[in-house]
Design an enzyme around this catalytic site. Structure first.
Site, PDB file in Angstrom:
ATOM      1  N   HIS A   1     -70.235   2.649 -22.906  1.00 55.69           N
ATOM      2  CA  HIS A   1     -70.699   1.697 -23.928  1.00 55.69           C
ATOM      3  C   HIS A   1     -71.956   2.258 -24.561  1.00 55.69           C
ATOM      4  CE1 HIS A   1     -67.949  -1.503 -22.549  1.00 55.69           C
ATOM      5  NE2 HIS A   1     -68.137  -0.937 -21.360  1.00 55.69           N
TER       6      HIS A   1
ATOM      7  N   LYS B   1     -58.111   0.082 -26.319  1.00 57.67           N
ATOM      8  CA  LYS B   1     -58.624  -0.629 -25.140  1.00 57.67           C
ATOM      9  C   LYS B   1     -58.233  -2.100 -25.204  1.00 57.67           C
ATOM     10  CE  LYS B   1     -61.267  -1.578 -21.559  1.00 57.67           C
ATOM     11  NZ  LYS B   1     -62.720  -1.537 -21.487  1.00 57.67           N
TER      12      LYS B   1
ATOM     13  N   HIS C   1     -58.774  -3.364 -19.333  1.00 54.30           N
ATOM     14  CA  HIS C   1     -59.707  -4.051 -18.440  1.00 54.30           C
ATOM     15  C   HIS C   1     -58.846  -5.005 -17.619  1.00 54.30           C
ATOM     16  CE1 HIS C   1     -63.773  -5.812 -17.406  1.00 54.30           C
ATOM     17  NE2 HIS C   1     -62.901  -6.624 -16.820  1.00 54.30           N
TER      18      HIS C   1
HETATM   19  C1  NCD Z   1     -69.395  -4.149 -20.078  1.00 58.13           C
HETATM   20  C2  NCD Z   1     -70.345  -4.415 -21.253  1.00 58.13           C
HETATM   21  O1  NCD Z   1     -71.486  -4.827 -21.033  1.00 58.13           O
HETATM   22  O2  NCD Z   1     -69.937  -4.169 -22.402  1.00 58.13           O
HETATM   23  N1  NCD Z   1     -69.879  -4.869 -18.921  1.00 58.13           N
HETATM   24  C3  NCD Z   1     -69.619  -4.601 -17.624  1.00 58.13           C
HETATM   25  O3  NCD Z   1     -70.059  -5.367 -16.767  1.00 58.13           O
HETATM   26  N2  NCD Z   1     -68.922  -3.549 -17.270  1.00 58.13           N
HETATM   27  C4  NCD Z   1     -68.005  -4.537 -20.445  1.00 58.13           C
HETATM   28  C5  NCD Z   1     -66.950  -4.054 -19.473  1.00 58.13           C
HETATM   29  O4  NCD Z   1     -66.614  -2.873 -19.430  1.00 58.13           O
HETATM   30  O5  NCD Z   1     -66.414  -4.880 -18.715  1.00 58.13           O
HETATM   31 ZN    ZN Z   2     -66.904  -1.092 -19.795  1.00 65.76          ZN
END
Ligand code: NCD
Ligand code: ZN
Length: 335
Positions: A14, A95, A134
Site C-alpha cells: 500500500h 484485487k 482478500h
Molecule cells: C490494509 C490497509 O490499510 O489498506 N490494512 C491491513 O490491515 N492490512 C488493507 C488490507 O490489505 O487489508
Molecule cells: Zn493489504
C-alpha cells in the site's frame, strides 16, 4: 557478513496517495525493484485513466530510484470482458475485496456469487490476469479466513486456468488449502511470520500490530513459517505494508495496517538467518513471484550487511514495525 539479493519484489504493497505517498514510497524504492501496488485508495482504482495517473504519481516520487510499480485494479462486479481486454496491458492483477472486510474496501464485492461473477473470472482466465483476493468473510474475527476457504476452493475448481493469489494468508488451513489446488498461490507478510494474537492483544494492546487479517495462533504462524523458510514455490513475499498516520493508530477506532516497508528486508534476513535458511530468501522475496506472475523485473542488486541498527521511533507521522528496536541486518545500497 553480506547477503546479496537480486531484484527483491514486494507483491502486496500500500503506497497510498498525496503526502503519504510522498513520504513512504522511498522506503520501498530503496530496498525493492518493484511491488504490486494495492488499489484501495479513496475512491478505489477501477478504471485505466485513474490507474495510469496513479502510476505516474508513484513514478514521480521515486526520483532516481529504480522501481517498477506493478499496478492492480480494484475488482468490481460489473466489469465486462471487453473492458478487461482493453485493460490487460496496463495491469498486473485485479484485487478482489469482499465489501467492508478491511481498510477502504467499501466498494468491494457485496455478495460472493461465483455464478454471477463467472464471466469476469472466465475473461481473466483467458487474458491471463491473476486474481488477488482478500480472503475473509464477515464472520467471527479469528475464523474469517478459514471460512473463506470454501470460496477459494470453489474458485479454484470452477476456473482451473485462473491464477488465484490468496493474499496475506494467516492460517494453517490456508497453508494446507494452497497445496491442494494447482492454481492457488499466496503472499505471506513479514508480520504474520513473526507475531501472533498474543503480540497484538495478549498483554497491553499494541495498535501498531493491529492489521487485517488479524495475527492468529502459534500453530498458524508455524505453518506459514514452514512455507516461507523452505521457499515453497507457491508462496511469495508481500509485505502488506499499510501506513496510517499515528493519529489513526493511537486512538479509539484504530485503523488496521502495519507499516513494515522500511524494515521488511532487514527483518526477513534476520528471521531466515535465525532458522538457518538464508539461502532460501532469494526465492521467497523474488524468484517465486517472477514465476507465479511471469515477471521479468529490472535487475537491481540489494546488499544486506550484518550490522546492527536501531529502527527510528517514527518515520514522519508513521510508526514502523520494530520502532526503537535493534535489527541485525541493514539494507545498504543497490545498483
Ligand atoms: C490494509 C490497509 O490499510 O489498506 N490494512 C491491513 O490491515 N492490512 C488493507 C488490507 O490489505 O487489508
Ligand atoms: Zn493489504
Amino acid at each position: 557478513m553480506r547477503l546479496i539479493l537480486n531484484s527483491p519484489l514486494d507483491m502486496h504493497l500500500h503506497l497510498r496517495d498525496g503526502d503519504m505517498l510522498q513520504h513512504v514510497a522511498k522506503f520501498s524504492a530503496k530496498d525493492f525493484t518493484g511491488a504490486l501496488i494495492m488499489p484501495n485508495l479513496v475512491p478505489p482504482i477501477t478504471d485505466i485513466p485513474s490507474l495510469l495517473a496513479y502510476k505516474e504519481r508513484i513514478l514521480d516520487v521515486m526520483g532516481c530510484e529504480q522501481f517498477t510499480p506493478y499496478m492492480s485494479l480494484f475488482f468490481k462486479s460489473d466489469y465486462k470482458a471487453d473492458f478487461l481486454e482493453r485493460s490487460r496491458d496496463y495491469i498486473t492483477a485485479i484485487k478482489l475485496y469482499p465489501s467492508g472486510v478491511t481498510t477502504n474496501s467499501d466498494g468491494g464485492v457485496e455478495q460472493f456469487d461465483v455464478k454471477k461473477l463467472a464471466p469476469i473470472f472466465e475473461a481473466m482466465s483467458e487474458l491471463n490476469i491473476p486474481l488477488c483476493v482478500h480472503g475473509e468473510t464477515n464472520g467471527f474475527v479469528m475464523d474469517r479466513e478459514k471460512e473463506f476457504g470454501a470460496v477459494y476452493e470453489c474458485l479454484a475448481v470452477a476456473f482451473p486456468k485462473l491464477t488465484i493469489i490468496m493474499e496475506h494468508i494467516t492460517t494453517r488451513s490456508s497453508a494446507e488449502l494452497l497445496k491442494r489446488y494447482e492454481n492457488l498461490y499466496a503472499t505471506i507478510t513479514l508480520h504474520h511470520l513473526l507475531i501472533t494474537l498474543d503480540d497484538v492483544a495478549g498483554g497491553l494492546l499494541n495498535p501498531h500490530l493491529f492489521c487485517k487479517p488479524i495475527a492468529k495462533r502459534y500453530e498458524d504462524r508455524d505453518a506459514l513459517l514452514e512455507l516461507a523458510l523452505n521457499a515453497n514455490k507457491k508462496v511469495m513475499f508481500g509485505s502488506d505494508s499499510a501506513p496510517h498516520p499515528v493519529s489513526k493508530k493511537e486512538c479509539c477506532g484504530c485503523a488496521a495496517g502495519i507499516f513494515s516497508a522500511p524494515i521488511a528486508l532487514s527483518a526477513l534476513a534476520e528471521l531466515f538467518e535465525k532458522h538457518d535458511k538464508l539461502t532460501n530468501l532469494q526465492a521467497f522475496v523474488s524468484d517465486n513471484a517472477r514465476d507465479i506472475y511471469k515477471l521479468t523485473p529490472i535487475e537491481k542488486t540489494v546488499i544486506l550487511e550484518k550490522k546492527e541498527w536501531i529502527v527510528p521511533a517514527t518515520f514522519g507521522d508513521v510508526v514502523p514495525m520494530f520502532a526503537k528496536q535493534t535489527l541485525k541486518w541493514q539494507a545498504l545500497s543497490q545498483k
